[in-house]
Design a protein around this motif. Structure first.
Motif: not given
Ligand SMILES: [Zn+2]
Length: 139
Positions: A6-16, A25-28, A33-42
């Motif tokens: 629902e975020q316009p950009s996972a990267i923008r959300w990370y920097y905010e 991070a994002v959890s799959c 598993k975790l993805t760090f820094p976050p992206t839109g997919c695992c």
């Protein structure tokens, strides 16, 4: 937990988050598993079913060295020379980041090496363009 889709950009959300000293991070939902820094997919299984999570900011420093000036990116020239390291987040992922609280001198790096793995804590470095995650020696 937040729905990153629902975020316009996972990267923008990370920097905010970084701007507020919140480490994300994002959890799959498929493999857990975790993805760090976050992206839109695992980054582990490629699933787009990810959700945002907040990290503790706690980590263990595994390795440290110093940069050779000039810095690897112009944004870091103002803080060079600095210490750079690999660390394992408490939540699992291994990250490369600037390490604070250690002088970029051979004697300081040797003393750190002899201490072995040490705890570090995330903090936000405010740079001219974007905030940057860094980790400071705890204690
Ligand atoms: Zn996955």
């Amino acid at each position: 937990m937040q729905d990153v889709a629902e975020q316009p950009s996972a990267i923008r959300w990370y920097y905010e988050g970084l701007g507020q000293n919140v480490f994300r991070a994002v959890s799959c939902r498929s493999c857990g598993k975790l993805t760090f820094p976050p992206t839109g997919c695992c980054e582990h299984c490629g699933s787009w079913e990810v959700e945002g999570v907040e990290l503790s900011g706690e980590a263990t420093l595994l390795y440290a060295t110093h940069n050779i000036t000039p810095a690897c990116h112009p944004r870091f020239e103002t803080i060079a020379p600095y210490v750079y390291g690999h660390l394992r987040l408490r939540e699992g992922p291994i990250v490369q980041a600037i390490i604070l609280g250690v002088e970029a001198r051979p004697e300081s790096l040797r003393a750190l090496f002899e201490r072995g793995p040490v705890p570090v804590k995330a903090e936000t470095l405010t740079m001219e363009d974007l905030p940057v995650i860094a980790f400071r020696l705890a204690g």
